[in-house]
Design a protein around this motif. Structure first.
Motif, PDB file in Angstrom:
ATOM      1  N   GLU A  57     -42.458  19.471  30.297  1.00  0.00           N
ATOM      2  CA  GLU A  57     -42.887  18.946  28.868  1.00  0.00           C
ATOM      3  C   GLU A  57     -44.580  19.437  29.045  1.00  0.00           C
ATOM      4  N   GLN A  59     -45.830  21.955  30.124  1.00  0.00           N
ATOM      5  CA  GLN A  59     -45.633  23.554  29.888  1.00  0.00           C
ATOM      6  C   GLN A  59     -45.502  23.762  28.621  1.00  0.00           C
ATOM      7  N   VAL A  60     -44.528  23.054  27.764  1.00  0.00           N
ATOM      8  CA  VAL A  60     -44.217  23.019  26.545  1.00  0.00           C
ATOM      9  C   VAL A  60     -45.588  22.899  25.314  1.00  0.00           C
ATOM     10  N   PHE A  61     -46.331  21.833  25.946  1.00  0.00           N
ATOM     11  CA  PHE A  61     -47.820  21.504  25.279  1.00  0.00           C
ATOM     12  C   PHE A  61     -48.652  22.488  25.462  1.00  0.00           C
ATOM     13  N   VAL A  62     -48.581  23.418  26.582  1.00  0.00           N
ATOM     14  CA  VAL A  62     -49.635  24.304  26.865  1.00  0.00           C
ATOM     15  C   VAL A  62     -49.082  25.341  25.701  1.00  0.00           C
ATOM     16  N   LEU A  63     -48.036  25.678  25.395  1.00  0.00           N
ATOM     17  CA  LEU A  63     -47.588  26.782  24.422  1.00  0.00           C
ATOM     18  C   LEU A  63     -48.237  26.205  23.051  1.00  0.00           C
ATOM     19  N   PHE A  64     -48.149  25.145  22.707  1.00  0.00           N
ATOM     20  CA  PHE A  64     -48.717  24.766  21.348  1.00  0.00           C
ATOM     21  C   PHE A  64     -50.076  24.622  21.469  1.00  0.00           C
TER      22      PHE A  64
END
Lengths: 100, 171
Positions: A57, A59-64
């Motif tokens: 998760e 890494q998903v936040f890094v995308l945002f």
């Protein structure tokens, strides 16, 4: 052995450097760049936590964060260009209209 | 090996970040910022976040920094006095750096020519789901709504940028 603390210290150092840039530089573009540096420091700690806690998760936040950073840079640079067109400078000491 | 790599990459990233903040000319700031981004991307690879490393290079080093460069060139904040022809020293540095880059790329070449470095390593990422697959699965199930909102945010940013950057016409 590289531990989580190594990455967190590096991330903290990068963040502090970005903060120094925001507080002490007078050039609007360099200030925007220092903001980018701070966001990248946060990204680094997100990815480090994601790795050492075994969860994707982070890494998903890094995308945002990257999406927001890209939007911020685009609008910020457009404002810089508009201010330069209006005032002929992007030194923030000369653009203190909202300061009292 | 990993420890050495971490310290070298961290040193490069930190040093270039120092240059980003403290160098006088904006153009140097941007160039060192690109180096910082690449350093962070390699750190992401060290953390097994390969997809984010690629995104970091494409989005930050590729798009965002080029945007910064464009604006600095557009505003023409300084008189650049570059020499007309590259000096021999600069040629030398260019050749040495290109060779160093080729050496860095060498493991990739050896993948295509397996006899050079023995058996090419294969299938380290094939074990289990890849990094990209994990992110995609999470992004399109749990975080589907934030993902869609992010696209709306980008659209708003595009429109805002065009409106702000437009040449103002007197009515």
């Amino acid at each position: 052995m590289v531990t989580l603390e190594h990455y967190l210290v590096l991330s903290a150092l990068l963040f502090s450097l970005g903060m120094v840039g925001v507080m002490f530089r007078r050039n609007l573009i360099v200030i925007l760049m220092s903001l980018e540096l701070m966001m990248n420091a946060v990204n680094l700690s997100f990815v480090a936590f994601s790795r050492y806690l075994g969860s994707i998760e982070g890494q998903v936040f890094v995308l945002f964060v990257m999406v927001v950073a890209a939007a911020e840079v685009a609008v910020g640079l457009a404002i810089a260009v508009a201010v330069f067109r209006e005032r002929g400078t992007i030194n923030i000491n000369d653009i203190s209209l909202l300061k009292w | 090996m990993e420890t050495i790599l971490f310290y070298v990459l961290a040193a490069v990233t930190l040093l270039s970040a120092v240059f980003v903040v403290f160098l006088r000319r904006p153009i140097h700031n941007v160039l060192f910022m690109i180096l910082t981004m690449v350093g962070l991307a390699t750190l992401f690879i060290l953390l097994h976040a390969e997809f984010l490393a690629m995104v970091q290079i494409i989005v930050y080093a590729g798009a965002v920094m080029v945007l910064f460069l464009f604006v600095i060139m557009l505003l023409n904040l300084e008189e650049l006095d570059l020499p007309k022809a590259p000096r021999p020293l600069r040629w030398g540095f260019g050749i040495i750096l290109s060779l160093a880059f080729a050496v860095i790329l060498f493991p990739i070449f050896s993948h295509f020519v397996p006899t050079i470095m023995g058996k090419a390593q294969s299938g380290t990422a094939a074990a289990g789901a890849s990094n990209m697959e994990l992110i995609a699965r999470e992004l399109f199930t749990t975080y589907l709504l934030p993902f869609e909102i992010a696209s709306v945010l980008l659209l708003a940013a595009i429109i805002g940028t065009v409106v702000i950057g437009r040449k103002l016409t007197q009515k």
